[in-house]
Write a protein that holds these residues in place. Structure first.
Motif, PDB file in Angstrom:
ATOM      1  N   UNK A  79      -3.928  30.891 -83.750  1.00 22.46           N
ATOM      2  CA  UNK A  79      -4.789  30.411 -84.834  1.00 22.46           C
ATOM      3  C   UNK A  79      -4.084  30.582 -86.176  1.00 22.46           C
ATOM      4  N   UNK A  80      -4.654  29.943 -87.192  1.00 22.31           N
ATOM      5  CA  UNK A  80      -4.163  30.083 -88.559  1.00 22.31           C
ATOM      6  C   UNK A  80      -5.300  30.578 -89.439  1.00 22.31           C
ATOM      7  N   UNK A 101     -10.799  31.231 -89.109  1.00 21.01           N
ATOM      8  CA  UNK A 101      -9.543  30.813 -88.493  1.00 21.01           C
ATOM      9  C   UNK A 101      -9.646  29.344 -88.085  1.00 21.01           C
ATOM     10  N   UNK A 102      -8.493  28.752 -87.813  1.00 16.32           N
ATOM     11  CA  UNK A 102      -8.457  27.369 -87.347  1.00 16.32           C
ATOM     12  C   UNK A 102      -7.476  27.277 -86.190  1.00 16.32           C
ATOM     13  N   UNK A 192      -3.849  34.867 -96.117  1.00 16.21           N
ATOM     14  CA  UNK A 192      -4.397  33.538 -95.877  1.00 16.21           C
ATOM     15  C   UNK A 192      -3.245  32.548 -95.679  1.00 16.21           C
ATOM     16  N   UNK A 193      -3.399  31.695 -94.677  1.00 17.99           N
ATOM     17  CA  UNK A 193      -2.361  30.721 -94.354  1.00 17.99           C
ATOM     18  C   UNK A 193      -1.426  31.186 -93.264  1.00 17.99           C
ATOM     19  N   UNK A 194      -1.452  32.451 -92.930  1.00 18.29           N
ATOM     20  CA  UNK A 194      -0.568  32.995 -91.914  1.00 18.29           C
ATOM     21  C   UNK A 194      -0.999  32.532 -90.520  1.00 18.29           C
ATOM     22  N   UNK A 200      -2.946  39.753 -81.720  1.00 15.97           N
ATOM     23  CA  UNK A 200      -2.493  40.530 -82.870  1.00 15.97           C
ATOM     24  C   UNK A 200      -3.707  41.060 -83.628  1.00 15.97           C
ATOM     25  N   UNK A 201      -3.806  42.378 -83.840  1.00 18.06           N
ATOM     26  CA  UNK A 201      -4.966  42.933 -84.550  1.00 18.06           C
ATOM     27  C   UNK A 201      -4.999  42.491 -86.015  1.00 18.06           C
TER      28      UNK A 201
END
Length: 362
Positions: A79-80, A101-102, A192-194, A200-201
């Motif tokens: 996700x992003x 998330x996306x 944001x954007x990562x 991954x926690x």
């Protein structure tokens, strides 16, 4: 009949159980109070009993999070990060959105669910008599599989229903990562954007009402500790009660100490992970002994004394021979028998009233 001697001023003495001044003015050694006076003095009675005498092991300790009430929150699919909903240190409720998330996979599955749901609604309206059993079952299975896939991705039932209500306009692959428990956010290492890999926690959520304290003890001392033993944590000029959860059966090769883990109530949020504290663990020593709380003993003519309840509001001072003191309890070696009622709270008030009576003030 007991013989007493008190230095309360020139000429004051006690003999044969009676207080007297040199002027021959007499006052009784037994105090008598009515019910109102007893209540006003805050007197609390107890019966002398045998109790296990315990000692305290001392050790340094470190405050840790309670792993049993701590949750790591992570996405289940690639996700992003779209938008942050909470920040480090926030208190969150169960089900509260943490981050938006996306995901492309979520978008594809949402579209598949919408089409499968529409197909199922048409077939279900016709009924199994109007279509083949195979077509009827296929439509139902496709709808259920798409729903189960979204649940596996981490979407809640409420989020899935929102997708179905919104239709194709809602199937954009964006979803909120929800908090599974109530607690405080203690880590949120992302931007944001990562792009985030599955597992991954993103957040650590801790219920801070309880914490652990890990104490390091020499193996010989740790061997005396058992799960359920009482403990005290000394920090910030305060003693916090705790209970031993477990002790390690392995000695640290570097420090040559054994770990003892203690659970501590932290409802006041006074202890925080990483703090260094002092630990006291109560361990049983020897047989049971007759003991009373330290506040039950007063000094009269430098003689340890307890007030014995004679009934009907009468209290008589009784000299005792004391032994060791542990955790606020004093061993009584002589002068008091098991089962004798004595003044547990309020002994200092009775002492003051007794001295005033000797001086003729009462």
């Amino acid at each position: 009949m007991k013989t007493w001697l008190f230095s309360l001023g020139a000429g004051l003495y006690l003999t044969s159980g009676t207080f007297a001044f040199a002027s021959a003015q007499l006052a009784p050694s037994t105090l008598k109070l009515d019910a109102a006076a007893v209540q006003q003095a805050g007197i609390v009675m107890a019966k002398a009993q045998l109790r296990p005498f315990s000692d305290e092991l001392k050790a340094p300790g470190e405050v840790k999070i309670d792993a049993y009430t701590t949750v790591l929150v992570s996405p289940r699919i690639d996700s992003q990060v779209v938008a942050r909903k909470t920040r480090l240190g926030d208190l969150v409720k169960a089900g509260e959105p943490l981050v938006t998330l996306s995901s492309v996979d979520v978008a594809e599955t949402e579209s598949a669910l919408i089409m499968a749901e529409q197909d199922w609604q048409r077939i279900a309206a016709l009924g199994p008599q109007a279509v083949s059993a195979r077509r009827y079952n296929e439509a139902k299975v496709q709808r259920d599989q798409a729903r189960a896939k979204l649940l596996a991705y981490g979407l809640s039932e409420g989020q899935i229903q929102a997708v179905l209500r919104g239709g194709s306009a809602r199937a954009d692959g964006s979803y909120a990562l929800l908090s599974p428990v109530a607690g405080r956010i203690t880590s949120d290492d992302f931007i944001v954007g990562e792009r985030i890999q599955p597992g991954r926690p993103l957040f650590t959520i801790v219920d801070e009402d309880t914490v652990w304290v890990d104490a390091q003890l020499p193996p010989a001392d740790a061997g005396q500790v058992s799960a359920g033993d009482a403990a005290r944590i000394l920090a910030h000029d305060t003693a916090f009660p705790g209970t031993v959860l477990q002790r390690s059966h392995q000695t640290n090769e570097r420090t040559r100490t054994s770990l003892v883990r203690i659970k501590v109530n932290n409802a006041r949020d006074a202890l925080h992970p990483g703090e260094l504290v002092d630990v006291r663990i109560a361990v049983a020593v020897g047989n049971q002994v007759l003991a009373v709380p330290s506040e039950a003993i007063v000094l009269l003519q430098n003689q340890p004394t307890v007030f014995v309840d004679q009934g009907q509001g009468q209290f008589e001072p009784a000299p005792v021979v004391t032994g060791e003191t542990r955790q606020g309890w004093i061993e009584i070696k002589d002068g008091l028998k098991v089962g004798t009622p004595y003044v547990r709270d309020g002994a200092f008030t009775l002492k003051a009233r007794l001295l005033r009576s000797l001086l003729g003030e009462e």
